[in-house]
Design a protein around this motif. Sequence first.
Motif, PDB file in Angstrom:
ATOM      1  N   ALA A   2      -4.273  -5.240  -1.037  1.00 33.66           N
ATOM      2  CA  ALA A   2      -4.200  -5.468   0.413  1.00 33.66           C
ATOM      3  C   ALA A   2      -5.560  -5.880   0.984  1.00 33.66           C
ATOM      4  N   LEU A   3      -6.620  -5.285   0.461  1.00 26.23           N
ATOM      5  CA  LEU A   3      -7.948  -5.544   1.030  1.00 26.23           C
ATOM      6  C   LEU A   3      -8.602  -6.804   0.481  1.00 26.23           C
ATOM      7  N   ALA A   4      -8.290  -7.132  -0.778  1.00 21.82           N
ATOM      8  CA  ALA A   4      -9.191  -8.078  -1.430  1.00 21.82           C
ATOM      9  C   ALA A   4      -8.522  -9.027  -2.425  1.00 21.82           C
ATOM     10  N   ASP A  63      -8.203  11.054 -13.418  1.00 21.98           N
ATOM     11  CA  ASP A  63      -7.415  11.251 -14.637  1.00 21.98           C
ATOM     12  C   ASP A  63      -7.296   9.990 -15.474  1.00 21.98           C
ATOM     13  N   ARG A  64      -6.963   8.902 -14.767  1.00 23.61           N
ATOM     14  CA  ARG A  64      -6.745   7.657 -15.515  1.00 23.61           C
ATOM     15  C   ARG A  64      -8.071   7.115 -16.052  1.00 23.61           C
ATOM     16  N   THR A  65      -9.121   7.272 -15.273  1.00 25.54           N
ATOM     17  CA  THR A  65     -10.438   6.837 -15.756  1.00 25.54           C
ATOM     18  C   THR A  65     -10.772   7.567 -17.051  1.00 25.54           C
ATOM     19  N   GLU A  88     -18.449  -0.675  -0.869  1.00 22.98           N
ATOM     20  CA  GLU A  88     -17.106  -0.989  -0.351  1.00 22.98           C
ATOM     21  C   GLU A  88     -16.521  -2.134  -1.195  1.00 22.98           C
ATOM     22  N   ILE A  89     -15.232  -2.073  -1.468  1.00 25.47           N
ATOM     23  CA  ILE A  89     -14.639  -2.990  -2.453  1.00 25.47           C
ATOM     24  C   ILE A  89     -14.826  -4.469  -2.108  1.00 25.47           C
ATOM     25  N   THR A  90     -14.638  -4.868  -0.847  1.00 26.20           N
ATOM     26  CA  THR A  90     -14.765  -6.312  -0.565  1.00 26.20           C
ATOM     27  C   THR A  90     -16.227  -6.757  -0.671  1.00 26.20           C
ATOM     28  N   ALA A 144      -6.448   7.408   1.538  1.00 26.84           N
ATOM     29  CA  ALA A 144      -7.571   7.021   0.664  1.00 26.84           C
ATOM     30  C   ALA A 144      -8.517   6.076   1.407  1.00 26.84           C
ATOM     31  N   HIS A 145      -7.948   5.181   2.207  1.00 26.15           N
ATOM     32  CA  HIS A 145      -8.788   4.238   2.941  1.00 26.15           C
ATOM     33  C   HIS A 145      -9.678   4.968   3.950  1.00 26.15           C
ATOM     34  N   GLY A 146      -9.085   5.952   4.630  1.00 29.95           N
ATOM     35  CA  GLY A 146      -9.859   6.730   5.609  1.00 29.95           C
ATOM     36  C   GLY A 146     -11.015   7.453   4.939  1.00 29.95           C
ATOM     37  N   ARG A 147     -10.755   7.955   3.751  1.00 26.27           N
ATOM     38  CA  ARG A 147     -11.834   8.631   3.027  1.00 26.27           C
ATOM     39  C   ARG A 147     -12.941   7.627   2.670  1.00 26.27           C
ATOM     40  N   GLY A 148     -12.527   6.450   2.244  1.00 25.78           N
ATOM     41  CA  GLY A 148     -13.506   5.400   1.947  1.00 25.78           C
ATOM     42  C   GLY A 148     -14.338   5.050   3.175  1.00 25.78           C
ATOM     43  N   LEU A 159     -11.168   2.046  -6.886  1.00 26.27           N
ATOM     44  CA  LEU A 159     -10.407   2.975  -6.030  1.00 26.27           C
ATOM     45  C   LEU A 159      -9.403   3.769  -6.862  1.00 26.27           C
ATOM     46  N   GLU A 160      -9.932   4.388  -7.887  1.00 27.24           N
ATOM     47  CA  GLU A 160      -9.074   5.017  -8.894  1.00 27.24           C
ATOM     48  C   GLU A 160      -9.058   6.527  -8.770  1.00 27.24           C
ATOM     49  N   ASP A 161      -8.194   7.149  -9.561  1.00 26.40           N
ATOM     50  CA  ASP A 161      -8.230   8.608  -9.654  1.00 26.40           C
ATOM     51  C   ASP A 161      -8.844   8.977 -11.007  1.00 26.40           C
ATOM     52  N   VAL A 171       0.852  -1.206   0.000  1.00 25.54           N
ATOM     53  CA  VAL A 171       0.000   0.000   0.000  1.00 25.54           C
ATOM     54  C   VAL A 171       0.885   1.253   0.000  1.00 25.54           C
ATOM     55  N   ALA A 172       0.509   2.242  -0.819  1.00 29.13           N
ATOM     56  CA  ALA A 172       1.243   3.517  -0.859  1.00 29.13           C
ATOM     57  C   ALA A 172       0.924   4.338   0.395  1.00 29.13           C
ATOM     58  N   HIS A 173       1.785   5.321   0.715  1.00 28.26           N
ATOM     59  CA  HIS A 173       1.487   6.225   1.841  1.00 28.26           C
ATOM     60  C   HIS A 173       0.076   6.802   1.674  1.00 28.26           C
ATOM     61  N   VAL A 205     -15.234   0.973  -8.730  1.00 30.24           N
ATOM     62  CA  VAL A 205     -15.875   0.808  -7.425  1.00 30.24           C
ATOM     63  C   VAL A 205     -15.338   1.948  -6.583  1.00 30.24           C
ATOM     64  N   ASP A 206     -16.226   2.803  -6.091  1.00 30.90           N
ATOM     65  CA  ASP A 206     -15.772   3.982  -5.352  1.00 30.90           C
ATOM     66  C   ASP A 206     -16.881   4.398  -4.399  1.00 30.90           C
ATOM     67  N   LEU A 207     -16.559   4.423  -3.118  1.00 34.45           N
ATOM     68  CA  LEU A 207     -17.579   4.783  -2.117  1.00 34.45           C
ATOM     69  C   LEU A 207     -17.976   6.249  -2.197  1.00 34.45           C
ATOM     70  N   ASN A 208     -17.172   7.047  -2.855  1.00 34.68           N
ATOM     71  CA  ASN A 208     -17.486   8.477  -2.950  1.00 34.68           C
ATOM     72  C   ASN A 208     -18.200   8.783  -4.272  1.00 34.68           C
ATOM     73  N   PRO A 209     -19.534   9.006  -4.198  1.00 38.16           N
ATOM     74  CA  PRO A 209     -20.269   9.237  -5.453  1.00 38.16           C
ATOM     75  C   PRO A 209     -19.954  10.591  -6.071  1.00 38.16           C
ATOM     76  N   VAL A 216      -1.409  -5.253 -12.611  1.00 37.66           N
ATOM     77  CA  VAL A 216      -1.047  -4.289 -11.566  1.00 37.66           C
ATOM     78  C   VAL A 216      -0.774  -2.963 -12.266  1.00 37.66           C
ATOM     79  N   ASN A 217      -1.474  -1.932 -11.847  1.00 40.35           N
ATOM     80  CA  ASN A 217      -1.332  -0.623 -12.475  1.00 40.35           C
ATOM     81  C   ASN A 217      -1.476   0.411 -11.361  1.00 40.35           C
ATOM     82  N   LEU A 218      -0.381   1.092 -11.057  1.00 45.82           N
ATOM     83  CA  LEU A 218      -0.360   1.924  -9.850  1.00 45.82           C
ATOM     84  C   LEU A 218      -0.363   3.417 -10.148  1.00 45.82           C
ATOM     85  N   PHE A 219      -1.029   4.133  -9.281  1.00 46.28           N
ATOM     86  CA  PHE A 219      -1.024   5.596  -9.357  1.00 46.28           C
ATOM     87  C   PHE A 219       0.344   6.101  -8.898  1.00 46.28           C
ATOM     88  N   TYR A 220       0.802   5.633  -7.743  1.00 49.88           N
ATOM     89  CA  TYR A 220       2.129   6.004  -7.221  1.00 49.88           C
ATOM     90  C   TYR A 220       3.074   4.851  -7.549  1.00 49.88           C
TER      91      TYR A 220
HETATM   92  O1  PTJ Z   1      -1.668   1.836  -5.081  1.00 50.42           O
HETATM   93  P1  PTJ Z   1      -1.684   3.082  -5.924  1.00 50.42           P
HETATM   94  O2  PTJ Z   1      -0.324   3.705  -6.068  1.00 50.42           O
HETATM   95  O3  PTJ Z   1      -2.306   2.877  -7.276  1.00 50.42           O
HETATM   96  O4  PTJ Z   1      -2.590   4.168  -5.161  1.00 50.42           O
HETATM   97  C1  PTJ Z   1      -3.911   3.848  -4.783  1.00 50.42           C
HETATM   98  C2  PTJ Z   1      -4.658   5.070  -4.208  1.00 50.42           C
HETATM   99  C3  PTJ Z   1      -5.996   4.555  -3.662  1.00 50.42           C
HETATM  100  C4  PTJ Z   1      -3.828   5.664  -3.079  1.00 50.42           C
HETATM  101  C5  PTJ Z   1      -4.868   6.118  -5.328  1.00 50.42           C
HETATM  102  O5  PTJ Z   1      -5.548   5.536  -6.398  1.00 50.42           O
HETATM  103  C6  PTJ Z   1      -5.599   7.337  -4.816  1.00 50.42           C
HETATM  104  O6  PTJ Z   1      -5.029   8.294  -4.313  1.00 50.42           O
HETATM  105  O7  PTJ Z   1      -6.929   7.254  -4.928  1.00 50.42           O
HETATM  106  P2  PTJ Z   1      -7.936   8.426  -4.441  1.00 50.42           P
HETATM  107  O8  PTJ Z   1      -7.861   9.591  -5.384  1.00 50.42           O
HETATM  108  O9  PTJ Z   1      -7.772   8.663  -2.980  1.00 50.42           O
HETATM  109  O10 PTJ Z   1      -9.303   7.722  -4.682  1.00 50.42           O
HETATM  110  C7  PTJ Z   1      -9.684   6.544  -4.024  1.00 50.42           C
HETATM  111  C8  PTJ Z   1     -11.200   6.516  -3.933  1.00 50.42           C
HETATM  112  O11 PTJ Z   1     -11.566   5.233  -3.449  1.00 50.42           O
HETATM  113  C9  PTJ Z   1     -11.786   7.560  -2.969  1.00 50.42           C
HETATM  114  O12 PTJ Z   1     -12.893   8.200  -3.577  1.00 50.42           O
HETATM  115  C10 PTJ Z   1     -12.260   6.726  -1.755  1.00 50.42           C
HETATM  116  O13 PTJ Z   1     -13.439   7.237  -1.188  1.00 50.42           O
HETATM  117  C11 PTJ Z   1     -12.525   5.366  -2.402  1.00 50.42           C
HETATM  118  N1  PTJ Z   1     -12.290   4.244  -1.497  1.00 50.42           N
HETATM  119  C12 PTJ Z   1     -11.336   4.122  -0.541  1.00 50.42           C
HETATM  120  N2  PTJ Z   1     -11.404   2.935   0.080  1.00 50.42           N
HETATM  121  C13 PTJ Z   1     -12.443   2.277  -0.496  1.00 50.42           C
HETATM  122  C14 PTJ Z   1     -13.003   3.118  -1.507  1.00 50.42           C
HETATM  123  N3  PTJ Z   1     -14.028   2.726  -2.275  1.00 50.42           N
HETATM  124  C15 PTJ Z   1     -14.520   1.469  -2.066  1.00 50.42           C
HETATM  125  N4  PTJ Z   1     -14.028   0.629  -1.129  1.00 50.42           N
HETATM  126  C16 PTJ Z   1     -13.006   0.986  -0.325  1.00 50.42           C
HETATM  127  N5  PTJ Z   1     -12.529   0.131   0.596  1.00 50.42           N
END
Ligand code: PTJ
Length: 253
Positions: free
Chosen positions: A84-86, A165-167, A199-201, A38-42, A161-163, A31-33, A180-184, A103-107
């Motif tokens: 990590a989650l699923a 730009d890439r979408t 939630e992703i799981t 991002a998890h807390g926001r979810g 759990l994407e950003d 998991v990235a920093h 899949v994104d908890l934030n509409p 595997v395709n990472l933002f960071y």
């Molecule tokens: O592993 P990497 O480098 O690809 O980075 C992954 C993260 C998640 C850090 C990166 O993609 C990122 O910064 O994402 P964002 O912009 O924070 O967006 C993640 C979105 O996923 C947010 O809108 C969160 O609300 C949502 N989210 C977080 N945890 C969950 C979730 N949605 C569903 N299930 C979750 N468990």
Amino acid sequence: MSGFSIPPSHPRYQSLLKRERIIEGFKKGIVAHAGLIAHGRGEAFDYLIGEKTREFGLKAEKAAVAAIMLAENPVFSVNGNVAALAVDDVISLAEALGMKIEVNLFYRTEDRVRRIADLFRSRGVEVLGENPDARIPGLDHARALCTSEGIFSADVVLVPLEDGDRTKALRDMGKFVVTVDLNPLSRTARTADVTVVDEITRALRNMREIASEMSREEARKILDGYDNGAVLSEAILFIRDYLGRIASQTREW
Ligand code: PTJ
């Protein structure tokens, strides 16, 4: 685990367990920093829907399965948080629907890509992404790296759990994007073709079940009748009404 043992009787057991998985994934370099944030926001958005799959989530999960089932080269794009989650839920859904996993990472760091690929390999599953040979046009730097066999040639991409730009870049390539994104309200949620607000799981397990019951004919009907804007709007209105009910109950305390 982090050394902290959560009793299953704890009212927030499921939520705390997921938090532990993220912390553990962070310690293992998966998991990235920013993944912690991002998890807390979810988690916060999950509170707003009562930490349950709702009707709007289920509708989108059905449409997501339908799109993947009808695809020719569907690819599951996996990042650090999703791994990590699923990891086992990813494998189970990908196998059921004939998806490649990439595997395709933002960071992106090569070390993290390898650690995530190793996690899948430890379960006997090979994934793409370690040797990228293509780029997603319109994205800067390493974020654009992908494989020609996987994401680059995919017709349907699942990018949880994407950003945004890439979408958008994937849609600009003509791909059908499921997220899949908890934030509409997120840019990803508002850019994807199908947005599962869940939630992703929970989402992956529901989708696995739906996949085992859906025929191709049903899939076509579901996809034809699906309107992502309407479903997203339902999610937002649900949150408004849900909070309204809680506000009324709170007033009566
Ligand atoms: O592993 P990497 O480098 O690809 O980075 C992954 C993260 C998640 C850090 C990166 O993609 C990122 O910064 O994402 P964002 O912009 O924070 O967006 C993640 C979105 O996923 C947010 O809108 C969160 O609300 C949502 N989210 C977080 N945890 C969950 C979730 N949605 C569903 N299930 C979750 N468990």
